[in-house]
Design a protein around this motif. Structure first.
Motif, short mmCIF file in Angstrom:
data_model
loop_
_atom_site.label_atom_id
_atom_site.label_comp_id
_atom_site.label_asym_id
_atom_site.label_seq_id
_atom_site.Cartn_x
_atom_site.Cartn_y
_atom_site.Cartn_z
N PRO A 86 0.82 -1.22 0.00
CA PRO A 86 0.00 0.00 0.00
C PRO A 86 0.86 1.27 0.00
N GLY A 87 0.52 2.19 -0.88
CA GLY A 87 1.17 3.49 -0.91
C GLY A 87 2.51 3.54 -1.60
N VAL A 88 3.05 2.40 -2.02
CA VAL A 88 4.37 2.36 -2.67
C VAL A 88 4.20 2.58 -4.17
N ARG A 89 4.82 3.62 -4.69
CA ARG A 89 4.75 3.90 -6.12
C ARG A 89 5.57 2.86 -6.88
N HIS A 90 4.99 2.29 -7.91
CA HIS A 90 5.66 1.19 -8.61
C HIS A 90 5.17 1.10 -10.05
N GLY A 91 5.83 0.25 -10.80
CA GLY A 91 5.42 -0.08 -12.16
C GLY A 91 6.00 -1.43 -12.54
N TYR A 92 5.32 -2.15 -13.42
CA TYR A 92 5.84 -3.44 -13.87
C TYR A 92 5.13 -3.84 -15.16
N GLY A 93 5.73 -4.79 -15.86
CA GLY A 93 5.12 -5.29 -17.09
C GLY A 93 6.08 -6.17 -17.85
N PRO A 94 5.58 -6.85 -18.88
CA PRO A 94 6.41 -7.78 -19.65
C PRO A 94 7.25 -7.07 -20.71
N ASP A 95 8.22 -7.80 -21.21
CA ASP A 95 8.96 -7.30 -22.35
C ASP A 95 8.13 -7.55 -23.62
N GLY A 96 8.75 -7.39 -24.78
CA GLY A 96 7.99 -7.51 -26.02
C GLY A 96 7.39 -8.86 -26.28
N GLY A 97 7.87 -9.90 -25.58
CA GLY A 97 7.33 -11.23 -25.79
C GLY A 97 6.07 -11.51 -25.00
N GLY A 98 5.67 -10.58 -24.11
CA GLY A 98 4.48 -10.78 -23.30
C GLY A 98 4.73 -11.74 -22.15
N TRP A 99 3.74 -11.84 -21.29
CA TRP A 99 3.82 -12.82 -20.20
C TRP A 99 2.42 -13.20 -19.75
N ARG A 100 2.35 -14.18 -18.85
CA ARG A 100 1.09 -14.58 -18.22
C ARG A 100 1.19 -14.25 -16.74
N GLU A 101 0.16 -13.59 -16.23
CA GLU A 101 0.16 -13.25 -14.81
C GLU A 101 -1.19 -13.57 -14.18
N HIS A 102 -1.15 -13.96 -12.93
CA HIS A 102 -2.31 -14.04 -12.06
C HIS A 102 -2.09 -13.01 -10.96
N TRP A 103 -3.17 -12.39 -10.48
CA TRP A 103 -2.97 -11.38 -9.44
C TRP A 103 -4.16 -11.37 -8.48
N VAL A 104 -3.86 -10.95 -7.27
CA VAL A 104 -4.90 -10.80 -6.26
C VAL A 104 -4.58 -9.58 -5.41
N LEU A 105 -5.60 -8.80 -5.08
CA LEU A 105 -5.48 -7.66 -4.18
C LEU A 105 -6.13 -8.04 -2.86
N PHE A 106 -5.50 -7.67 -1.74
CA PHE A 106 -6.06 -8.04 -0.44
C PHE A 106 -5.70 -6.98 0.60
#
Length: 291
Positions: A86-106
């Motif tokens: 919470p409150g931490v500024r961030h960024g993320y994402g795949p390179d040009g090949g893409g990726w698969r992600e699952h995510w959950v917020l809690f």
């Protein structure tokens, strides 16, 4: 299995659900605030701050994570885990090949306990994971998607349990720490836990210093040697109270306490009831009344 080529086989897609806030779950444990699965050439998040905790599981592909503490970025190579705070500024994402992600917020008061027990480290937002991560989390997310499909308290309750289960799966899929562990430490402590003995003597019996013993036990269990011995004694005491007719004083003696009154106070503080009340509770479970 051949690595998926997201650019050819998987256009950006997936699912996502954002359930309503559940203050009762949040204020007394854990509440799921969102979950989803995405794959393909996903857009990078940038300059984002969450109001909740987040867990991103990258099971295919590679990319990068950045935040204020890691401006140069951290490489993410599947299988990997990204922890969001919470409150931490961030960024993320795949390179040009893409990726698969699952995510959950809690969110919820339980996050403090989970963090104190080492479920995550704020200084390590990106962690490698064992190869079985993908096959273990896929059915949990499928279940999570089903329970979140219908709004309501029951679904929220089930989603909270599944979110905590995911955290446990991630902990189990973390690679073993590459630190040296002396052999037989936990076995020795367990075998001698019922014997009154200073920690320095326990360490000496293993050919270790107190600092080495503490580091070994903390690394394996998250407990200090003293706390490990105490937990072992109380587990044994509960077993004796539930399974035998030995008096409280005798149980105290068998688990290493010569003062029954001190043992009773300690038991009540740690277990939440007196030894006698615990025995009564467990004896009722073992011998239900006849209809």
């Amino acid at each position: 299995m051949r690595r998926l080529d997201f650019r050819e086989k998987h256009p950006t897609g997936g699912w996502r659900v954002y359930p309503a806030a559940e203050p009762v779950l949040r204020d007394n444990g854990l509440s799921c605030r969102g979950a989803g699965e995405q794959h393909g050439a996903l857009r990078h998040t940038s300059e984002r701050r969450l109001a909740t905790h987040g867990l991103v599981l990258v099971t295919e592909g590679r990319g990068r994570y950045v935040d204020d503490a890691h401006p140069a970025g951290i490489e993410v190579v599947a299988p990997a885990v990204i922890w969001l705070f919470p409150g931490v500024r961030h960024g993320y994402g795949p390179d040009g090949g893409g990726w698969r992600e699952h995510w959950v917020l809690f969110e919820g008061v339980a996050t403090r306990a989970l963090e104190s027990f080492g479920a995550w480290e704020r200084t390590e937002p990106v962690c490698a994971a064992a190869p079985e991560l993908a096959e273990r989390v896929a059915p949990v997310f499928a279940h999570l998607r089903r329970v979140l499909a219908v709004p309501g308290g029951r679904g929220a309750m089930l989603a909270a349990g599944l979110s905590q289960h995911l955290i446990a799966v991630v902990a189990e899929c973390a690679p073993a720490a590459p630190t040296w562990q002396p052999p037989g430490v936990l076995e020795s402590l367990t075998a001698t836990a019922l014997v009154q003995m200073p920690v320095e003597h326990r360490a000496r019996a293993l050919g270790l210093t107190e600092a080495q013993l503490r580091a070994a036990v903390l690394g394996a269990t998250g407990l200090t040697p003293h706390a490990f011995v105490l937990a072992t004694r109380l587990e044994r005491a509960q077993s004796l109270l539930a399974r035998t007719a030995a008096g409280v004083a005798e149980v105290a003696r068998q688990v290493g306490y010569d003062d029954p009154a001190y043992f009773s106070r300690l038991f009540h503080r740690r277990v939440g009831m007196s030894p006698s009340a615990f025995r009564e509770q467990e004896s009722r479970r073992a011998h239900p009344p006849r209809p």
